[in-house]
Design a protein around this motif. Structure first.
Motif, mmCIF file in Angstrom:
data_model
loop_
_atom_site.group_PDB
_atom_site.id
_atom_site.type_symbol
_atom_site.label_atom_id
_atom_site.label_comp_id
_atom_site.label_asym_id
_atom_site.label_seq_id
_atom_site.Cartn_x
_atom_site.Cartn_y
_atom_site.Cartn_z
ATOM 1 N N GLN A 126 0.848 -1.205 0.000
ATOM 2 C CA GLN A 126 0.000 0.000 0.000
ATOM 3 C C GLN A 126 0.875 1.244 0.000
ATOM 4 O O GLN A 126 0.678 2.165 -0.799
ATOM 5 C CB GLN A 126 -0.880 0.027 1.251
ATOM 6 N N PHE A 127 1.874 1.257 0.894
ATOM 7 C CA PHE A 127 2.776 2.402 0.996
ATOM 8 C C PHE A 127 3.613 2.538 -0.282
ATOM 9 O O PHE A 127 3.847 3.648 -0.766
ATOM 10 C CB PHE A 127 3.665 2.247 2.230
ATOM 11 N N TRP A 128 4.052 1.392 -0.821
ATOM 12 C CA TRP A 128 4.851 1.387 -2.060
ATOM 13 C C TRP A 128 4.073 2.060 -3.193
ATOM 14 O O TRP A 128 4.560 2.970 -3.855
ATOM 15 C CB TRP A 128 5.182 -0.067 -2.445
ATOM 16 N N GLY A 140 -6.430 8.058 -6.809
ATOM 17 C CA GLY A 140 -5.551 6.929 -6.517
ATOM 18 C C GLY A 140 -5.349 6.728 -5.023
ATOM 19 O O GLY A 140 -5.362 5.597 -4.525
ATOM 20 N N THR A 141 -5.172 7.830 -4.289
ATOM 21 C CA THR A 141 -4.972 7.748 -2.843
ATOM 22 C C THR A 141 -6.214 7.167 -2.156
ATOM 23 O O THR A 141 -6.110 6.278 -1.298
ATOM 24 C CB THR A 141 -4.654 9.154 -2.273
ATOM 25 N N LEU A 142 -7.402 7.664 -2.575
ATOM 26 C CA LEU A 142 -8.644 7.144 -1.996
ATOM 27 C C LEU A 142 -8.798 5.658 -2.297
ATOM 28 O O LEU A 142 -9.198 4.872 -1.425
ATOM 29 C CB LEU A 142 -9.853 7.912 -2.546
ATOM 30 N N VAL A 143 -8.485 5.252 -3.525
ATOM 31 C CA VAL A 143 -8.632 3.847 -3.912
ATOM 32 C C VAL A 143 -7.741 2.964 -3.040
ATOM 33 O O VAL A 143 -8.177 1.934 -2.518
ATOM 34 C CB VAL A 143 -8.321 3.650 -5.410
ATOM 35 N N ILE A 144 -6.489 3.384 -2.821
ATOM 36 C CA ILE A 144 -5.570 2.564 -2.021
ATOM 37 C C ILE A 144 -6.085 2.423 -0.581
ATOM 38 O O ILE A 144 -6.038 1.343 0.001
ATOM 39 C CB ILE A 144 -4.146 3.172 -2.040
ATOM 40 N N PHE A 145 -6.619 3.523 -0.012
ATOM 41 C CA PHE A 145 -6.992 3.475 1.412
ATOM 42 C C PHE A 145 -8.411 3.009 1.682
ATOM 43 O O PHE A 145 -8.730 2.636 2.805
ATOM 44 C CB PHE A 145 -6.757 4.848 2.066
ATOM 45 N N THR A 146 -9.283 3.049 0.658
ATOM 46 C CA THR A 146 -10.660 2.609 0.913
ATOM 47 C C THR A 146 -10.935 1.265 0.255
ATOM 48 O O THR A 146 -12.069 0.791 0.251
ATOM 49 C CB THR A 146 -11.688 3.628 0.368
ATOM 50 N N PHE A 147 -9.876 0.624 -0.283
ATOM 51 C CA PHE A 147 -10.067 -0.646 -0.995
ATOM 52 C C PHE A 147 -10.630 -1.720 -0.065
ATOM 53 O O PHE A 147 -10.180 -1.902 1.060
ATOM 54 C CB PHE A 147 -8.721 -1.109 -1.555
ATOM 55 N N GLU A 148 -11.672 -2.425 -0.553
ATOM 56 C CA GLU A 148 -12.312 -3.493 0.220
ATOM 57 C C GLU A 148 -12.230 -4.779 -0.607
ATOM 58 O O GLU A 148 -12.945 -4.913 -1.605
ATOM 59 C CB GLU A 148 -13.768 -3.096 0.494
ATOM 60 N N PRO A 149 -11.334 -5.710 -0.232
ATOM 61 C CA PRO A 149 -11.171 -6.913 -1.075
ATOM 62 C C PRO A 149 -12.395 -7.823 -1.068
ATOM 63 O O PRO A 149 -12.690 -8.472 -2.064
ATOM 64 C CB PRO A 149 -9.951 -7.606 -0.480
#
Lengths: 128, 167
Positions: free
Chosen positions: B88-90, B138-147
């Motif tokens: 995520q950080f990468w 992109g930032t929202l997608v990385i942090f709100t992603f729900e697998p």
């Protein structure tokens, strides 16, 4: 002392590396916009993401990916060359030799990438 | 040939660099905010560029050169990667640095080729907006992603990755 004919910059290594850096940079930038948008589909649904990412898995797109990676690898190596020209005390003296090193490394990396990418693609490809 | 020839040399050929004939507007002004911004931009392009070489080469290697390669990239692959905070950080770092590096490069190109003031302002406004939208998205997608997505009834979607069954 040898006399340089014409100009030191125009039409020579310095200019062409600059042209290559600009063209690859613009191409990568526009791909990046598309790539963030297609990745964002993971927030829509697994089907939407898989459908769009599936478009990257056909022979025409494979060629596009090789072109994209070729642009990235050139931009990366030539960018490191620019850093050396700016910060290494002998950078300006060896800028041409460094451009040939960039091209040589590019050929080696691209042979490896292309072979591996095409092999993996053909392994999992179901045909048209 | 006499020694006085060398004194007269500049009038015969080009003058030596930095012979006090540079227009003052091209000289570095330490008090000017625009020159310090351009200096910061110059440094940023080199620092972010060096970081992006590592970030993107690893990204390409992990996503395309190992396992099944491009056929392995699907929703489950992304879910598996972003289950790890390191990736995520990468990806977050890669997103911000690449968009700012690319945005600043495009700004330079607009400044070089768009000669009319109004054209430059327009192009740079569109550029700034595009870069901002992509970074925020992109930032929202990385942090709100729900697998493990569920439907309205709370039922796990059929297309959810296999590891969601065990959650």
């Amino acid at each position: 002392m040898t006399q340089t004919k014409g100009t030191l910059y125009k039409g020579r290594e310095g200019m062409w590396s600059w042209v290559g850096h600009r063209i690859t940079g613009v191409g990568i930038f526009f791909f990046l916009l598309v790539h963030v948008l297609d990745t964002s589909l993971v927030r829509v649904s697994p089907e939407a993401y898989d459908a769009v990412i599936g478009a990257y898995k056909n022979p025409i797109m494979i060629m596009g990916e090789i072109g994209l990676v070729g642009a990235i690898v050139f931009h990366a190596f030539n960018g490191l060359r620019i850093i050396l020209v700016d910060f290494w005390s002998k950078g300006t003296r060896y800028h041409k030799q460094m451009l040939w090193a960039v091209m040589g490394l590019w050929v080696i990396v691209m042979i490896g990438f292309t072979a591996r990418h095409v092999m993996l693609f053909l392994d999992g490809w179901g045909g048209f | 040939m006499t020694t006085t020839d060398s004194v007269a040399l500049p009038t015969q050929g080009i003058e030596a660099p930095r012979s006090k004939r540079i227009d003052p507007k091209y000289l570095r002004r330490s008090s000017s905010s625009s020159s310090s911004f351009e200096m910061a931009g110059w440094v940023f392009m080199r620092v972010s560029g060096a970081a992006l070489v590592v970030l993107i080469f690893v990204h390409l290697f992990v996503n395309l050169m190992v396992g099944e390669g491009i056929h392995g990239v699907d929703f489950g692959f992304v879910a598996g990667k972003w289950a790890n905070p390191v990736w995520q950080f990468w990806d977050l770092t890669m997103l911000w640095l690449a968009m700012l590096h690319g945005g600043n490069g495009m700004r330079t190109i607009i400044n070089d080729y768009a000669e009319k003031d109004s054209t430059r302002v327009w192009l740079k406004s569109i550029l700034t907006l595009s870069v901002a939208v992509i970074i925020v998205l992109g930032t929202l997608v990385i942090f709100t992603f729900e697998p493990c997505m569920v439907d309205n009834t709370g039922q796990l979607l059929d297309s959810a990755p296999a590891f969601c069954q065990n959650v």
